[in-house]
Design a protein around this motif. Structure first.
Motif, PDB file in Angstrom:
ATOM      1  N   ALA A  27       0.838  -1.209   0.000  1.00  0.00           N
ATOM      2  CA  ALA A  27       0.000   0.000   0.000  1.00  0.00           C
ATOM      3  C   ALA A  27       0.868   1.253   0.000  1.00  0.00           C
ATOM      4  O   ALA A  27       0.610   2.216  -0.748  1.00  0.00           O
ATOM      5  N   ALA A  28       1.931   1.266   0.820  1.00  0.00           N
ATOM      6  CA  ALA A  28       2.819   2.430   0.883  1.00  0.00           C
ATOM      7  C   ALA A  28       3.580   2.613  -0.420  1.00  0.00           C
ATOM      8  O   ALA A  28       3.725   3.739  -0.920  1.00  0.00           O
ATOM      9  N   VAL A  32       3.288   6.098  -2.853  1.00  0.00           N
ATOM     10  CA  VAL A  32       4.380   7.042  -3.113  1.00  0.00           C
ATOM     11  C   VAL A  32       4.996   6.892  -4.505  1.00  0.00           C
ATOM     12  O   VAL A  32       5.591   7.835  -5.024  1.00  0.00           O
ATOM     13  N   GLU A  33       4.849   5.709  -5.117  1.00  0.00           N
ATOM     14  CA  GLU A  33       5.479   5.493  -6.423  1.00  0.00           C
ATOM     15  C   GLU A  33       4.486   5.077  -7.508  1.00  0.00           C
ATOM     16  O   GLU A  33       4.869   4.845  -8.649  1.00  0.00           O
ATOM     17  N   GLY A 132       7.699   0.532   3.452  1.00  0.00           N
ATOM     18  CA  GLY A 132       7.278   0.698   2.065  1.00  0.00           C
ATOM     19  C   GLY A 132       7.461   2.119   1.568  1.00  0.00           C
ATOM     20  O   GLY A 132       7.871   2.345   0.422  1.00  0.00           O
ATOM     21  N   VAL A 133       7.165   3.109   2.435  1.00  0.00           N
ATOM     22  CA  VAL A 133       7.350   4.513   2.042  1.00  0.00           C
ATOM     23  C   VAL A 133       8.813   4.776   1.714  1.00  0.00           C
ATOM     24  O   VAL A 133       9.130   5.402   0.699  1.00  0.00           O
ATOM     25  N   PHE A 134       9.711   4.287   2.581  1.00  0.00           N
ATOM     26  CA  PHE A 134      11.132   4.555   2.330  1.00  0.00           C
ATOM     27  C   PHE A 134      11.619   3.849   1.070  1.00  0.00           C
ATOM     28  O   PHE A 134      12.373   4.427   0.276  1.00  0.00           O
ATOM     29  N   MET A 135      11.194   2.610   0.854  1.00  0.00           N
ATOM     30  CA  MET A 135      11.607   1.904  -0.360  1.00  0.00           C
ATOM     31  C   MET A 135      11.129   2.649  -1.603  1.00  0.00           C
ATOM     32  O   MET A 135      11.778   2.609  -2.653  1.00  0.00           O
ATOM     33  N   GLY A 136       9.993   3.343  -1.468  1.00  0.00           N
ATOM     34  CA  GLY A 136       9.463   4.061  -2.617  1.00  0.00           C
ATOM     35  C   GLY A 136      10.142   5.385  -2.871  1.00  0.00           C
ATOM     36  O   GLY A 136      10.501   5.687  -4.009  1.00  0.00           O
ATOM     37  N   SER A 137      10.345   6.199  -1.825  1.00  0.00           N
ATOM     38  CA  SER A 137      10.832   7.559  -2.079  1.00  0.00           C
ATOM     39  C   SER A 137      11.827   8.065  -1.037  1.00  0.00           C
ATOM     40  O   SER A 137      12.002   9.266  -0.883  1.00  0.00           O
ATOM     41  N   GLY A 138      12.462   7.149  -0.316  1.00  0.00           N
ATOM     42  CA  GLY A 138      13.368   7.564   0.746  1.00  0.00           C
ATOM     43  C   GLY A 138      14.755   7.919   0.254  1.00  0.00           C
ATOM     44  O   GLY A 138      15.211   7.470  -0.796  1.00  0.00           O
ATOM     45  N   MET A 151      11.817  11.594   2.978  1.00  0.00           N
ATOM     46  CA  MET A 151      10.914  10.779   2.152  1.00  0.00           C
ATOM     47  C   MET A 151       9.930  11.739   1.505  1.00  0.00           C
ATOM     48  O   MET A 151       9.341  12.587   2.181  1.00  0.00           O
ATOM     49  N   SER A 152       9.756  11.619   0.202  1.00  0.00           N
ATOM     50  CA  SER A 152       8.944  12.566  -0.555  1.00  0.00           C
ATOM     51  C   SER A 152       7.609  11.936  -0.945  1.00  0.00           C
ATOM     52  O   SER A 152       7.557  10.798  -1.430  1.00  0.00           O
TER      53      SER A 152
END
Length: 307
Positions: A27-28, A32-33, A132-138, A151-152
């Protein structure tokens, strides 16, 4: 490979704690991606873009195992950075709408702006969502330099919810806007290390801690060296002033007019212009105490000022 890439690769290997953790990670990642397209009434197409091959592999695996979705993978070359980019396309299919509803991408009233509470009901799922957030935009700067973490995300509400999840776990996250996106950022090495441990990147946390220790020792050594140099410079300036004062006195007074003890000290200073006050006291015969040396220096300064 950058430190950020090392962290993301490590996070792809963190096993789920409960049956809902993988849903939180996916979900994260999508929030973010991912980009959701409406291709007809009740029909959607989903695209997820990442420059990390292991993150792309994890996203595809979760889409298959959690929701049995059909996916297509396209590898593109970035013209600007000359690096590969992986585009995961989830074409329109019967169970896609239910999947994006379950993942909190859309709700009853359209696209969700924040973190859907049911995705992070457990503490392990909170960690999984942040993972998941960090893997996407960290991004984490090399710990050998200045500490920087961010993280964006595209929505302010999502950024605030992510920061709240972090603060609930004693990680002091802040939010700021940068152009059209919102950054969740950390500036403290302690907070960055705590975040890495929170999301399961223990090896990366250890690497960061080692870098912090080395940096701290180096800073302590630099401070000590700078203090020593400053003290030496101060002592040298004081010695020069004393020599100049003695020469001024001797140019206006006969040596016989100067008390013997003070005259002997003047001779020592002229013979040893670079000696410290302590060393001058040890060179005297008999040796002089620290207070006796400073008393003679004050007498010389007084005599010079009177002239």
């Amino acid at each position: 490979m950058s430190f950020t890439s090392d962290v993301k690769n490590e996070l792809t290997r963190v096993p789920p704690t409960c049956t809902h953790c993988e849903r939180a990670v996916l979900a994260a990642l999508i929030r973010v991606e991912g980009t959701l397209y409406l291709v007809g009434k009740g029909r959607y197409r989903l695209e997820i873009s990442t420059d990390m091959p292991k993150v792309a592999r994890l996203a595809i695996q979760l889409l298959h195992t959690q929701y049995h979705l059909r996916t297509e993978l396209t590898m593109r070359q970035s013209v600007l950075h000359k690096t590969p980019n992986y585009l995961i396309t989830v074409p329109s299919q019967p169970n896609l709408e239910n999947a994006i509803l379950d993942l909190g991408v859309i709700g009853e009233h359209g696209l969700e702006n924040g973190v859907v509470p049911r995705l992070v009901e457990k503490r392990c799922c909170e960690s999984a969502y942040l993972r998941g957030v960090f893997m996407g935009s960290g991004f984490i700067a090399n710990p050998k330099g200045d500490f920087h973490f961010e993280m964006s995300v595209s929505k302010e509400e999502l950024a605030e919810d992510i920061a709240k999840l972090m603060r609930n776990r004693d990680v002091n996250a802040r939010v700021m806007q940068r152009r059209s996106s919102y950054l969740v950022y950390l500036k403290s090495g302690n907070d960055i290390s705590a975040f890495l441990a929170l999301v399961g990147a223990h090896q990366s946390a250890l690497t960061l801690e080692n870098a912090r220790v080395i940096k701290s020792v180096r800073n302590d050594v630099n401070r000590q060296v700078n203090a020593e140099l400053a003290n030496q410079a101060k002592a040298a300036d004081a010695a020069i002033e004393q020599v100049e004062a003695i020469r001024k006195i001797l140019s206006h007074k006969n040596a016989a007019e100067i008390p013997p003890a003070l005259r002997d000290f003047m001779r020592l200073r002229l013979e040893h212009p670079s000696a410290s006050m302590k060393e001058l006291g040890e060179l005297a015969d008999p040796p002089l105490s620290k207070s006796a040396v400073y008393h003679r220096v004050r007498r010389i300064e007084q005599m010079a000022s009177e002239i």
